[in-house]
Motif scaffolding. Structure first.
Motif, short mmCIF file in Angstrom:
data_model
loop_
_atom_site.label_atom_id
_atom_site.label_comp_id
_atom_site.label_asym_id
_atom_site.label_seq_id
_atom_site.Cartn_x
_atom_site.Cartn_y
_atom_site.Cartn_z
N LYS A 1 7.10 -3.14 -1.37
CA LYS A 1 7.97 -2.02 -1.02
C LYS A 1 7.17 -0.95 -0.27
CE LYS A 1 10.75 -2.75 -5.19
NZ LYS A 1 11.22 -2.15 -6.49
N ILE A 2 5.93 -0.77 -0.72
CA ILE A 2 5.00 0.11 -0.02
C ILE A 2 3.97 -0.79 0.66
CG2 ILE A 2 3.23 1.89 -0.27
CD1 ILE A 2 4.75 2.95 -2.68
N TYR B 1 -1.00 2.43 1.68
CA TYR B 1 -1.26 3.82 1.28
C TYR B 1 -2.66 4.13 1.76
CZ TYR B 1 -2.43 7.84 -1.63
OH TYR B 1 -2.84 9.09 -2.06
N PHE C 1 2.14 7.16 2.92
CA PHE C 1 2.65 5.81 2.67
C PHE C 1 3.24 5.20 3.94
CE2 PHE C 1 3.19 8.08 -1.41
CZ PHE C 1 2.53 7.22 -2.27
N PHE D 1 6.34 2.61 4.13
CA PHE D 1 7.34 1.90 3.33
C PHE D 1 7.89 0.71 4.10
CE2 PHE D 1 7.38 6.29 1.80
CZ PHE D 1 7.30 6.11 0.43
N PRO E 1 13.67 1.99 4.93
CA PRO E 1 14.21 3.27 4.46
C PRO E 1 14.83 3.16 3.08
CG PRO E 1 14.82 2.88 6.75
CD PRO E 1 14.22 1.60 6.25
N GLU F 1 13.93 1.14 0.57
CA GLU F 1 12.89 1.12 -0.45
C GLU F 1 12.27 2.51 -0.64
OE1 GLU F 1 12.60 -1.09 -2.46
OE2 GLU F 1 13.35 -2.91 -1.53
N LYS F 2 12.15 3.21 0.46
CA LYS F 2 11.65 4.58 0.38
C LYS F 2 12.57 5.44 -0.49
CE LYS F 2 10.97 8.63 3.32
NZ LYS F 2 11.04 9.15 4.69
N THR F 3 13.87 5.31 -0.29
CA THR F 3 14.84 6.06 -1.08
C THR F 3 14.74 5.71 -2.56
OG1 THR F 3 16.37 6.17 0.79
CG2 THR F 3 17.29 6.59 -1.41
N PHE G 1 11.66 7.36 -4.02
CA PHE G 1 11.73 8.81 -4.05
C PHE G 1 11.85 9.36 -5.46
CE2 PHE G 1 13.08 10.06 0.45
CZ PHE G 1 11.89 10.75 0.65
N THR H 1 5.09 10.22 4.72
CA THR H 1 4.63 9.26 5.71
C THR H 1 4.02 9.98 6.91
OG1 THR H 1 6.69 9.18 7.00
CG2 THR H 1 6.57 7.78 5.04
N GLU I 1 6.71 11.43 9.19
CA GLU I 1 7.24 12.70 8.70
C GLU I 1 6.26 13.84 8.96
OE1 GLU I 1 9.97 10.81 5.09
OE2 GLU I 1 7.90 11.46 4.72
#
Length: 270
Positions: free
Chosen positions: A45-46, A49, A55, A57, A60, A62-64, A67, A154, A157
């Motif tokens: 999922k990640i 790192y 990260f 991911f 999106p 899996e990121k959610t 969270f 990320t 971001e």
């Protein structure tokens, strides 16, 4: 070295970084420990790192899903002793690159007036009044756990964040005024060897010789090359290697000078 007169006249700015909250053995930051464990637990999922603490991911979605664990970490983090000590030191402005709301939560519990705001790349949030010791401003540069869209986890971001910060003039005027008129900057919990931290220091104009504010810092870990850059380029004065010891000492000095913020007054009014 610290000039208490400038604190009295509300000319100190405190900056807090992720290295502030340390593990029990003081070997590393709690955030780094959590993020590494999160990546190890969510392999697939990640996807990665990296050393900058960001990260990649797998999607999106899996990121959610992940969270929630990140939010639980920041909202559940309890470093009450450090938070209490920082809160009692009468800063009128504290800027953090952590997304937690520990200071806000402490002041709410004590029923003490304060203003909490955070950077949001999508729109500018104004602050209606000038920060003061009796009503300090807490500002999160890297978003808040209270708004998922503002968290920076990320590299993408982070790049979007800097694009907005440098191009859209989104910092509140009251904060920009405080940054420009401060006489002493204090940095605690920063890893100065990280490129994005050095970029933040440049955006704060620490390398601009026309600004005569004094820069202080305490850092738990730093190599000689990074320290030389901070001293010679950003003109930072380092006061001891341990963030917690710095806070303890500063709190004691403020207590001796009769300057500690008194939360009992508000409790009595309530």
């Amino acid at each position: 070295k610290l000039r208490f007169r400038t604190l009295k006249y509300q000319k100190w700015l405190l900056f807090l970084g992720p290295e502030l909250f340390r593990t029990t053995d003081n070997a590393r930051s709690k955030q780094e420990e959590f993020f590494e464990a999160l990546a190890a637990k969510n392999q697939g999922k990640i996807l990665s790192y990296n050393q900058d603490s960001f990260f990649l991911f797998s999607s999106p979605e899996e990121k959610t899903r992940i969270f929630k664990e990140v939010i639980d970490f920041f909202e559940g983090r309890t470093d009450e002793d450090i938070i209490r000590r920082i809160s009692e030191i009468p800063f009128n402005v504290i800027v953090s690159i952590n997304p937690d709301i520990s200071l806000k939560r402490f002041f709410v519990q004590k029923n003490y007036p304060h203003v909490f705001e955070y950077f949001d790349k999508n729109y500018k949030k104004d602050i209606a009044e000038t920060p003061s010791i009796s009503k300090p401003l807490f500002y999160n540069l890297f978003g808040s756990v209270t708004n998922l869209e503002t968290l920076i986890l990320t590299h993408d971001e982070l790049f979007e964040y800097f694009r907005a910060l440098m191009g859209n003039n989104l910092l509140p005027q009251e904060l920009r005024t405080a940054l420009e008129t401060a006489k002493d900057y204090i940095f605690l919990g920063f890893q100065f060897d990280k490129w994005y931290i050095q970029l933040i220091l440049s955006l704060l104009k620490l390398n601009d010789k026309k600004y005569n504010f004094v820069r202080y810092a305490s850092a738990n870990t730093m190599d000689n090359e990074t320290k030389s850059l901070c001293i010679n380029h950003f003109r930072i004065e380092f006061i001891g290697p341990d963030n917690n010891e710095f806070i303890y000492t500063l709190q004691e000095k403020c207590k001796e000078a009769g300057m500690l913020r008194d939360f009992n007054i508000m409790a009595a009014i309530d």
